[in-house]
Motif scaffolding. Structure first.
Motif, PDB file in Angstrom:
ATOM      1  N   SER A 194      12.759   5.190   3.412  1.00  0.00           N
ATOM      2  CA  SER A 194      13.477   5.506   2.172  1.00  0.00           C
ATOM      3  C   SER A 194      14.139   4.260   1.603  1.00  0.00           C
ATOM      4  O   SER A 194      14.678   3.436   2.344  1.00  0.00           O
ATOM      5  N   GLY A 195      14.073   4.146   0.296  1.00  0.00           N
ATOM      6  CA  GLY A 195      14.672   3.001  -0.381  1.00  0.00           C
ATOM      7  C   GLY A 195      13.950   2.765  -1.696  1.00  0.00           C
ATOM      8  O   GLY A 195      13.086   3.547  -2.096  1.00  0.00           O
ATOM      9  N   THR A 196      14.297   1.675  -2.337  1.00  0.00           N
ATOM     10  CA  THR A 196      13.628   1.305  -3.577  1.00  0.00           C
ATOM     11  C   THR A 196      12.706   0.125  -3.304  1.00  0.00           C
ATOM     12  O   THR A 196      13.135  -0.874  -2.728  1.00  0.00           O
ATOM     13  N   TYR A 197      11.468   0.261  -3.700  1.00  0.00           N
ATOM     14  CA  TYR A 197      10.467  -0.764  -3.480  1.00  0.00           C
ATOM     15  C   TYR A 197      10.235  -1.548  -4.772  1.00  0.00           C
ATOM     16  O   TYR A 197      10.038  -0.971  -5.841  1.00  0.00           O
ATOM     17  N   PHE A 198      10.270  -2.866  -4.639  1.00  0.00           N
ATOM     18  CA  PHE A 198      10.056  -3.752  -5.784  1.00  0.00           C
ATOM     19  C   PHE A 198       8.854  -4.645  -5.525  1.00  0.00           C
ATOM     20  O   PHE A 198       8.710  -5.214  -4.436  1.00  0.00           O
ATOM     21  N   CYS A 199       8.011  -4.771  -6.522  1.00  0.00           N
ATOM     22  CA  CYS A 199       7.012  -5.830  -6.456  1.00  0.00           C
ATOM     23  C   CYS A 199       7.530  -7.006  -7.273  1.00  0.00           C
ATOM     24  O   CYS A 199       8.234  -6.831  -8.262  1.00  0.00           O
ATOM     25  N   GLY A 200       7.195  -8.200  -6.847  1.00  0.00           N
ATOM     26  CA  GLY A 200       7.560  -9.414  -7.564  1.00  0.00           C
ATOM     27  C   GLY A 200       6.296 -10.225  -7.780  1.00  0.00           C
ATOM     28  O   GLY A 200       5.464 -10.318  -6.884  1.00  0.00           O
ATOM     29  N   THR A 201       6.146 -10.783  -8.953  1.00  0.00           N
ATOM     30  CA  THR A 201       4.920 -11.524  -9.251  1.00  0.00           C
ATOM     31  C   THR A 201       5.214 -12.950  -9.694  1.00  0.00           C
ATOM     32  O   THR A 201       6.230 -13.222 -10.351  1.00  0.00           O
ATOM     33  N   GLU A 202       4.311 -13.830  -9.299  1.00  0.00           N
ATOM     34  CA  GLU A 202       4.346 -15.214  -9.755  1.00  0.00           C
ATOM     35  C   GLU A 202       3.093 -15.450 -10.581  1.00  0.00           C
ATOM     36  O   GLU A 202       1.992 -15.164 -10.112  1.00  0.00           O
ATOM     37  N   GLY A 203       3.246 -15.989 -11.784  1.00  0.00           N
ATOM     38  CA  GLY A 203       2.110 -16.231 -12.651  1.00  0.00           C
ATOM     39  C   GLY A 203       1.375 -17.503 -12.272  1.00  0.00           C
ATOM     40  O   GLY A 203       1.926 -18.395 -11.626  1.00  0.00           O
ATOM     41  N   LEU A 204       0.106 -17.570 -12.712  1.00  0.00           N
ATOM     42  CA  LEU A 204      -0.697 -18.763 -12.465  1.00  0.00           C
ATOM     43  C   LEU A 204      -0.331 -19.880 -13.424  1.00  0.00           C
ATOM     44  O   LEU A 204      -0.305 -21.045 -13.061  1.00  0.00           O
ATOM     45  N   THR A 205      -0.027 -19.514 -14.655  1.00  0.00           N
ATOM     46  CA  THR A 205       0.288 -20.526 -15.667  1.00  0.00           C
ATOM     47  C   THR A 205       1.535 -20.125 -16.411  1.00  0.00           C
ATOM     48  O   THR A 205       1.825 -18.940 -16.561  1.00  0.00           O
TER      49      THR A 205
ATOM     50  N   GLU B 108       3.989  12.000   5.613  1.00  0.00           N
ATOM     51  CA  GLU B 108       3.077  11.928   4.474  1.00  0.00           C
ATOM     52  C   GLU B 108       2.840  10.479   4.043  1.00  0.00           C
ATOM     53  O   GLU B 108       3.581   9.578   4.427  1.00  0.00           O
ATOM     54  N   ASP B 109       1.799  10.297   3.243  1.00  0.00           N
ATOM     55  CA  ASP B 109       1.431   8.960   2.765  1.00  0.00           C
ATOM     56  C   ASP B 109       1.833   8.789   1.302  1.00  0.00           C
ATOM     57  O   ASP B 109       1.987   9.772   0.566  1.00  0.00           O
ATOM     58  N   ALA B 110       1.985   7.546   0.882  1.00  0.00           N
ATOM     59  CA  ALA B 110       2.294   7.253  -0.520  1.00  0.00           C
ATOM     60  C   ALA B 110       1.667   5.928  -0.919  1.00  0.00           C
ATOM     61  O   ALA B 110       1.437   5.052  -0.068  1.00  0.00           O
ATOM     62  N   VAL B 111       1.407   5.805  -2.216  1.00  0.00           N
ATOM     63  CA  VAL B 111       0.907   4.556  -2.780  1.00  0.00           C
ATOM     64  C   VAL B 111       1.788   4.169  -3.959  1.00  0.00           C
ATOM     65  O   VAL B 111       2.078   5.005  -4.816  1.00  0.00           O
ATOM     66  N   ILE B 112       2.207   2.919  -3.972  1.00  0.00           N
ATOM     67  CA  ILE B 112       2.996   2.394  -5.088  1.00  0.00           C
ATOM     68  C   ILE B 112       2.181   1.288  -5.746  1.00  0.00           C
ATOM     69  O   ILE B 112       1.667   0.403  -5.066  1.00  0.00           O
ATOM     70  N   ASN B 113       2.067   1.389  -7.055  1.00  0.00           N
ATOM     71  CA  ASN B 113       1.249   0.436  -7.795  1.00  0.00           C
ATOM     72  C   ASN B 113       2.083  -0.543  -8.602  1.00  0.00           C
ATOM     73  O   ASN B 113       3.181  -0.215  -9.064  1.00  0.00           O
ATOM     74  N   CYS B 114       1.520  -1.735  -8.782  1.00  0.00           N
ATOM     75  CA  CYS B 114       2.199  -2.800  -9.521  1.00  0.00           C
ATOM     76  C   CYS B 114       1.146  -3.503 -10.356  1.00  0.00           C
ATOM     77  O   CYS B 114       0.130  -3.947  -9.817  1.00  0.00           O
TER      78      CYS B 114
ATOM     79  N   THR C 124       9.203 -12.749 -10.813  1.00  0.00           N
ATOM     80  CA  THR C 124       9.720 -11.706 -11.700  1.00  0.00           C
ATOM     81  C   THR C 124       9.446 -10.358 -11.064  1.00  0.00           C
ATOM     82  O   THR C 124       8.321 -10.081 -10.637  1.00  0.00           O
ATOM     83  N   PHE C 125      10.472  -9.510 -11.033  1.00  0.00           N
ATOM     84  CA  PHE C 125      10.345  -8.230 -10.346  1.00  0.00           C
ATOM     85  C   PHE C 125      10.071  -7.076 -11.299  1.00  0.00           C
ATOM     86  O   PHE C 125      10.485  -7.095 -12.470  1.00  0.00           O
TER      87      PHE C 125
ATOM     88  N   SER D 144       0.582 -14.891  -6.961  1.00  0.00           N
ATOM     89  CA  SER D 144       0.973 -14.136  -5.785  1.00  0.00           C
ATOM     90  C   SER D 144       1.700 -12.862  -6.177  1.00  0.00           C
ATOM     91  O   SER D 144       2.226 -12.736  -7.289  1.00  0.00           O
ATOM     92  N   VAL D 145       1.731 -11.943  -5.217  1.00  0.00           N
ATOM     93  CA  VAL D 145       2.514 -10.714  -5.357  1.00  0.00           C
ATOM     94  C   VAL D 145       3.375 -10.566  -4.107  1.00  0.00           C
ATOM     95  O   VAL D 145       2.876 -10.704  -2.985  1.00  0.00           O
ATOM     96  N   HIS D 146       4.645 -10.319  -4.303  1.00  0.00           N
ATOM     97  CA  HIS D 146       5.574 -10.052  -3.199  1.00  0.00           C
ATOM     98  C   HIS D 146       5.954  -8.576  -3.246  1.00  0.00           C
ATOM     99  O   HIS D 146       6.041  -7.982  -4.315  1.00  0.00           O
ATOM    100  N   TRP D 147       6.270  -8.007  -2.066  1.00  0.00           N
ATOM    101  CA  TRP D 147       6.838  -6.667  -1.983  1.00  0.00           C
ATOM    102  C   TRP D 147       8.138  -6.722  -1.180  1.00  0.00           C
ATOM    103  O   TRP D 147       8.197  -7.361  -0.115  1.00  0.00           O
TER     104      TRP D 147
END
Lengths: 116, 112
Positions: free
Chosen positions: B83-94, B16-22, B101-102, B30-33
């Protein structure tokens, strides 16, 4: 070294004692992060070092927490007068922020701290 | 400020498919996964640096909508190993410099 190395991997201490956690980043990585992860929780930012710039300490939860980094090498995270709520896994990560690199974080295996 | 992830948890059958949003309240550079398996350190999946950028990694891909300050991670034809825990991490512009930050994480479990 080949990867980010953290020590100790496990630390059990009594409430009120001081602890020191060590992180040895990947050689040449200019950026170094400390995160705290409580059981079943997310990654809580603590502190960020980038080259010779002043560190971003905005995530340190109290003045009992401090961290230092020697140049672009080893970092130590010190927790004074530990409390039970300090129990967590402390993760260190490093990255290469030089131009042309993506800045992906390489994590160590973490130091699991248990405060009794 | 911590990015917000949704859903908090999802269970899939293999294939099956899944979508995770951040999503973030601030302008992003930038956005890291990352994916973290139980008892292990997080492992890098991908980074998105430009608005509208889409990247792929095996059957895992991601998009970054710079205008909406959102990123989505797409897992197609899921495998047990996802299977696992997915984290997005973001870097701000200013402000906040380059600190990453995750989000709170999304627990994904793939079953047979």
């Amino acid at each position: 070294g080949a990867g980010v190395s953290q020590s100790p991997s496990n630390k059990v201490t009594e409430k009120g004692k001081d602890v020191e956690l060590r992180c040895d980043p990947i050689s040449g990585h200019t950026a170094l992060y400390w995160y705290r992860q409580r059981l079943g929780q997310g990654l809580e930012f603590l502190i960020y070092f980038q080259g010779n710039s002043a560190p971003d300490k905005s995530g340190l939860p109290s003045d009992r927490f401090s961290a230092e980094r020697t140049g672009e090498s080893v970092s130590t995270l010190t927790i004074q007068r530990t409390q039970q709520e300090d129990s967590a896994v402390y993760l260190c990560a490093s990255s290469d922020r030089l131009a042309g690199n993506t800045g992906e974080l390489f994590f160590g295996e973490g130091s699991r701290l248990t405060v009794l | 400020q911590q990015p917000v992830q949704s859903p908090q948890a999802v269970i899939l059958r293999e294939g099956e498919d899944a979508v995770i949003n951040c999503s973030s309240s601030k302008a992003l550079y930038s956005v890291h996964w990352y994916r973290q398996k139980h008892g292990e350190a997080p492992v890098f999946l991908m980074i998105l640096l430009k608005g509208g950028e889409q990247k792929g990694h095996e059957k895992i891909s991601a998009s970054f909508n710079e205008k909406k300050q959102q990123s989505s991670l797409y897992l197609t034809a899921s495998q047990l190993s996802y299977s696992g825990t997915y984290f997005c991490g973001t870097e701000g512009l200013t402000g906040g410099g380059n600190k990453l930050t995750f989000g709170t994480g999304t627990q994904l479990k793939v079953e047979l």
